[in-house]
Design an enzyme around this catalytic site. Sequence first.
Site, PDB file in Angstrom:
ATOM      1  N   ASP A  11      -2.334   6.315  -3.527  1.00 24.08           N
ATOM      2  CA  ASP A  11      -1.183   5.681  -2.883  1.00 24.08           C
ATOM      3  C   ASP A  11      -0.677   4.551  -3.769  1.00 24.08           C
ATOM      4  OD1 ASP A  11      -3.237   3.887  -2.480  1.00 24.08           O
ATOM      5  OD2 ASP A  11      -2.580   3.310  -0.479  1.00 24.08           O
ATOM      6  N   ASP A  63      -5.770   2.343  -3.483  1.00 23.09           N
ATOM      7  CA  ASP A  63      -7.028   2.122  -2.759  1.00 23.09           C
ATOM      8  C   ASP A  63      -7.349   3.276  -1.815  1.00 23.09           C
ATOM      9  OD1 ASP A  63      -5.183   1.661  -0.748  1.00 23.09           O
ATOM     10  OD2 ASP A  63      -6.056  -0.239  -0.090  1.00 23.09           O
ATOM     11  N   SER A  70       0.817  -1.208   0.000  1.00 27.39           N
ATOM     12  CA  SER A  70       0.000   0.000   0.000  1.00 27.39           C
ATOM     13  C   SER A  70       0.858   1.268   0.000  1.00 27.39           C
ATOM     14  CB  SER A  70      -0.960  -0.031   1.198  1.00 27.39           C
ATOM     15  OG  SER A  70      -1.935   0.969   1.115  1.00 27.39           O
ATOM     16  N   ASP A  85      -1.025   1.381  -4.085  1.00 29.79           N
ATOM     17  CA  ASP A  85      -1.930   0.406  -4.705  1.00 29.79           C
ATOM     18  C   ASP A  85      -3.271   1.026  -5.069  1.00 29.79           C
ATOM     19  OD1 ASP A  85      -2.868   0.646  -2.095  1.00 29.79           O
ATOM     20  OD2 ASP A  85      -3.466  -1.454  -1.966  1.00 29.79           O
TER      21      ASP A  85
END
Length: 447
Positions: free
Chosen positions: A242, A246, A101, A244
Amino acid sequence: MRKYFGTDGIRGKANNGKLNADLAMRVGMAAGLMFQRGEHRHRVLIGKDTRLSGYLIENAMTAGFLSVGLDVFLVGPMPTPAVAMLTRSMRADLGVMISASHNAYEDNGIKLFGPDGYKLSDEIEIAIEELIDSDMSKRLAKSADVGRAKRIEGVHARYIEFAKRTLPRNLEFDGLRVVVDCANGAAYRVAPEALWELGADVIAVGVEPDGLNINKDCGSTSPEMLSRKVREMRADIGIALDGDADRLIIVDEKGHVVDGDQLMAVIAESFKEDGRLSRDGIVATVMSNLGLERYLQSQGLSLARTPVGDRYVLEHMREHGFNVGGEASGHIILSDHTTTGDGFVAALQIMAVVKRSGRPVSEVCRKFEPVAQVMRNVRYRSGKPLEAPAVVKTIDGATQKLNGSGRLVIRPSGTEPVIRVMAEGDDPVLIEQLVDDIAGAVADAAA
């Protein structure tokens, strides 16, 4: 207590830390065995972000899945919500996102999704942990039943079309100048292209991943670069994702950062006006600002609070029928469209409000004044410092001093030996003092 899984999958330092090739392979074997249900040919879809160790973990997990008889679809760098969507779309039995992440490149992680595109329950994760530490050698596939791996092309276009369909077909972003910061992460291809297809004037940054620069001085956790770029380019809005993709942070035309609480307020009000809000309220965590709760109340809406973690927000949403939820950090879940947080889809909803209103982002996204909020982290080695009599007494005293004018949230971290002490309220001086008092009591008890 769980050995491997935390609040958002498995996460740790890659290769020479917790998350090495051996563990990744065993996770693949264990998860593959867990999801072999029915007589059909089983398959798993694996996506990743752009960090260097993704190659290592992707291949190790692939070996684990193949060894227990699952076929593997490899889609390469893709946002976490895209992996969740593709898992359902391609009828996979399991989805895997390899990402840490917003963490630096040295870390990596493994997020698992069921065939419905939702993250796994605590019970299933515990069962997978038990398999990881067991002898799985007797459950390996026969030589003729070993799985096959295949790299899937064209998935980026699938996600772009999916994201665009969350908007009305007649809505375009022509006339909007957008700076999008993809954090040198998983959305570096799909986000700029989707915005361009929607008619926006796109300036893309954080789109040159080299395996080591993911989230480095960019993205939703470091929006300073985006703020400068928005002012420099005289853009209407800045979007920061960010690693990833999400989570989302917005920057207005003046370069000011807008957090997830403000964005949830915008979306909640917009959905209410359009008749799209499934319940008279939204879901957030205990860390969302009291100002958000008060604003929602002024609009006739409620705020249901959950423990920290987007998975707990989603669980409450599913159980109670909410379709909007999220975290102040920018995880925003719109369950009419997605099964997990999707920073890019949330950004599109904000842009839609801006476009339809004809007002600047600084006006659209400033729904309430946040109350003062202070947080301290107190590290401890062992034991339960929150149960110490002196700590309990200090917390009780702080609650009495607030007298309903604020909130206290004192909790152990789910990922490290730290007690997080947070207070918020109308009196900044009092809030600072209360946090100092409680943090001091915890530190003394942990000494």
